[in-house]
Design an enzyme around this catalytic site. Sequence first.
Site, PDB file in Angstrom:
ATOM      1  N   ASP A  65      -9.721   2.439   3.084  1.00 11.51           N
ATOM      2  CA  ASP A  65      -9.641   1.563   4.270  1.00 11.51           C
ATOM      3  C   ASP A  65     -10.143   2.249   5.538  1.00 11.51           C
ATOM      4  O   ASP A  65     -10.853   1.650   6.341  1.00 11.51           O
ATOM      5  CB  ASP A  65      -8.188   1.141   4.537  1.00 11.51           C
ATOM      6  CG  ASP A  65      -7.755   0.001   3.644  1.00 11.51           C
ATOM      7  OD1 ASP A  65      -8.624  -0.769   3.179  1.00 11.51           O
ATOM      8  OD2 ASP A  65      -6.538  -0.116   3.405  1.00 11.51           O
ATOM      9  N   LYS A 101       0.810  -1.225   0.000  1.00 10.00           N
ATOM     10  CA  LYS A 101       0.000   0.000   0.000  1.00 10.00           C
ATOM     11  C   LYS A 101       0.846   1.278   0.000  1.00 10.00           C
ATOM     12  O   LYS A 101       0.415   2.300  -0.522  1.00 10.00           O
ATOM     13  CB  LYS A 101      -0.939   0.007   1.207  1.00 10.00           C
ATOM     14  CG  LYS A 101      -2.010  -1.051   1.071  1.00 10.00           C
ATOM     15  CD  LYS A 101      -2.983  -1.006   2.213  1.00 10.00           C
ATOM     16  CE  LYS A 101      -3.911  -2.198   2.098  1.00 10.00           C
ATOM     17  NZ  LYS A 101      -4.960  -2.208   3.086  1.00 10.00           N
TER      18      LYS A 101
HETATM   19  P1  NDP Z   1       1.977  -3.761   6.322  1.00  3.80           P
HETATM   20  O1  NDP Z   1       2.872  -4.754   5.668  1.00  3.80           O
HETATM   21  O2  NDP Z   1       2.009  -2.337   5.856  1.00  3.80           O
HETATM   22  O3  NDP Z   1       2.270  -3.740   7.917  1.00  3.80           O
HETATM   23  C1  NDP Z   1       2.371  -4.915   8.625  1.00  3.80           C
HETATM   24  C2  NDP Z   1       2.560  -4.627  10.117  1.00  3.80           C
HETATM   25  O4  NDP Z   1       2.482  -5.889  10.780  1.00  3.80           O
HETATM   26  C3  NDP Z   1       3.876  -4.003  10.527  1.00  3.80           C
HETATM   27  O5  NDP Z   1       3.675  -3.111  11.593  1.00  3.80           O
HETATM   28  C4  NDP Z   1       4.710  -5.218  10.997  1.00  3.80           C
HETATM   29  O6  NDP Z   1       5.662  -4.907  12.000  1.00  3.80           O
HETATM   30  C5  NDP Z   1       3.636  -6.053  11.613  1.00  3.80           C
HETATM   31  N1  NDP Z   1       3.908  -7.489  11.646  1.00  3.80           N
HETATM   32  C6  NDP Z   1       4.031  -8.330  10.586  1.00  3.80           C
HETATM   33  N2  NDP Z   1       4.222  -9.603  11.028  1.00  3.80           N
HETATM   34  C7  NDP Z   1       4.222  -9.552  12.389  1.00  3.80           C
HETATM   35  C8  NDP Z   1       4.382 -10.517  13.405  1.00  3.80           C
HETATM   36  N3  NDP Z   1       4.572 -11.813  13.119  1.00  3.80           N
HETATM   37  N4  NDP Z   1       4.328 -10.109  14.691  1.00  3.80           N
HETATM   38  C9  NDP Z   1       4.108  -8.808  14.988  1.00  3.80           C
HETATM   39  N5  NDP Z   1       3.976  -7.834  14.080  1.00  3.80           N
HETATM   40  C10 NDP Z   1       4.032  -8.197  12.778  1.00  3.80           C
HETATM   41  O7  NDP Z   1       0.494  -4.371   6.218  1.00  3.80           O
HETATM   42  P2  NDP Z   1      -0.915  -3.661   6.031  1.00  3.80           P
HETATM   43  O8  NDP Z   1      -1.037  -2.573   7.024  1.00  3.80           O
HETATM   44  O9  NDP Z   1      -1.162  -3.352   4.619  1.00  3.80           O
HETATM   45  O10 NDP Z   1      -1.944  -4.866   6.409  1.00  3.80           O
HETATM   46  C11 NDP Z   1      -1.940  -5.413   7.700  1.00  3.80           C
HETATM   47  C12 NDP Z   1      -3.040  -6.450   7.860  1.00  3.80           C
HETATM   48  O11 NDP Z   1      -4.336  -5.852   7.745  1.00  3.80           O
HETATM   49  C13 NDP Z   1      -3.003  -7.577   6.834  1.00  3.80           C
HETATM   50  O12 NDP Z   1      -3.240  -8.779   7.497  1.00  3.80           O
HETATM   51  C14 NDP Z   1      -4.141  -7.236   5.874  1.00  3.80           C
HETATM   52  O13 NDP Z   1      -4.659  -8.401   5.297  1.00  3.80           O
HETATM   53  C15 NDP Z   1      -5.144  -6.603   6.834  1.00  3.80           C
HETATM   54  N6  NDP Z   1      -6.067  -5.658   6.171  1.00  3.80           N
HETATM   55  C16 NDP Z   1      -7.419  -5.932   6.117  1.00  3.80           C
HETATM   56  C17 NDP Z   1      -8.299  -5.046   5.531  1.00  3.80           C
HETATM   57  C18 NDP Z   1      -9.754  -5.351   5.498  1.00  3.80           C
HETATM   58  O14 NDP Z   1     -10.458  -4.773   4.660  1.00  3.80           O
HETATM   59  N7  NDP Z   1     -10.263  -6.174   6.359  1.00  3.80           N
HETATM   60  C19 NDP Z   1      -7.852  -3.795   4.915  1.00  3.80           C
HETATM   61  C20 NDP Z   1      -6.446  -3.584   5.073  1.00  3.80           C
HETATM   62  C21 NDP Z   1      -5.597  -4.504   5.651  1.00  3.80           C
HETATM   63  P3  NDP Z   1       7.213  -4.470  11.647  1.00  3.80           P
HETATM   64  O15 NDP Z   1       7.142  -2.988  11.356  1.00  3.80           O
HETATM   65  O16 NDP Z   1       7.950  -4.770  12.880  1.00  3.80           O
HETATM   66  O17 NDP Z   1       7.637  -5.276  10.459  1.00  3.80           O
END
Ligand code: NDP
Length: 264
Positions: free
Chosen positions: A100, A64
């Site tokens: 979103d 995104k």
């Molecule tokens: P990003 O990749 O931008 O961000 C991911 C975040 O998750 C980061 O803060 C990362 O931390 C953290 N993270 C990833 N893996 C782990 C873990 N194992 N333990 C702890 N923290 C973790 O993702 P998005 O913001 O685009 O999306 C996030 C989630 O939201 C996804 O699962 C997506 O499917 C869902 N989503 C659902 C929507 C809906 O309509 N229902 C709409 C938008 C998103 P770090 O910075 O430390 O890497």
Amino acid sequence: MQKLFSIFGDPVSHSRSPLMHNCVFKNLNYDACYTRTHLLDGTKLKETFFSLGLSGANVTVPHKEAAFNACDEIRGFAQKVGVVNTLINENGKLIGYNTDADGFMFAIKEFGDVKEILILGAGGTAKALSARFLQDGIKVSVINRSEGRLSYFKEIGCECFTWDTFKVRRYDLVVNTTSAGLKDEELPAPQEIIDLALENTSFVADAIYGKLTPFLKLAQSKNITFKDGADMLLGQGVLANELFVNSELKKEDIKKYMSHSFKI
Ligand code: NDP
């Protein structure tokens, strides 16, 4: 000519967006088809979009922020947060929007008057939601695994923590925006932190949909009212579809058939 739309993500096979949008197009006789594209490298988003001849697209994890950078023009709330989940091809130019945040506000309406929120994670979704919450005067705390991504949240006025510095407050809502639990069985933070947060909240939400994540299972075991990301998905999808069809279809009709797709 039939219009083509797609969702870009990695992973993307779980996405319900094709079903949701195709259900609207089919039932409202709109000549369009929505597919999915597994994109590994976010920097290839723009060239892939145009090489597929798309009229529009959605973007999901982890592209995104790359989508924001790929756009020729950004409109509305996306300008404020630097995160784009909806792309429109406007005469060969790539226009970016974010649906979103408003989708999530629609989803949490049933929780009533929310004044204080803890966001788990600091990715694109967290950015959009935190900026939208602050706009409504809601107090926002953010906790993330790594420190690097927290600077944006500090700048806009959130209280920020890493796992080592977390100090709990009393929340109306704790929301998981990490991808922990999406394709694994991990909690968004060490269990002692999640336990503490859950003991101090009235409601819980997860952005992940279509499965009971370990985070939601824990909330359920503590008898906390929770919801997964399905209504958020519906909310953002309706707003994205309105942009795809350039308001040629009625919002109530889009919502009706998109909701219907959740029962399939
Ligand atoms: P990003 O990749 O931008 O961000 C991911 C975040 O998750 C980061 O803060 C990362 O931390 C953290 N993270 C990833 N893996 C782990 C873990 N194992 N333990 C702890 N923290 C973790 O993702 P998005 O913001 O685009 O999306 C996030 C989630 O939201 C996804 O699962 C997506 O499917 C869902 N989503 C659902 C929507 C809906 O309509 N229902 C709409 C938008 C998103 P770090 O910075 O430390 O890497």
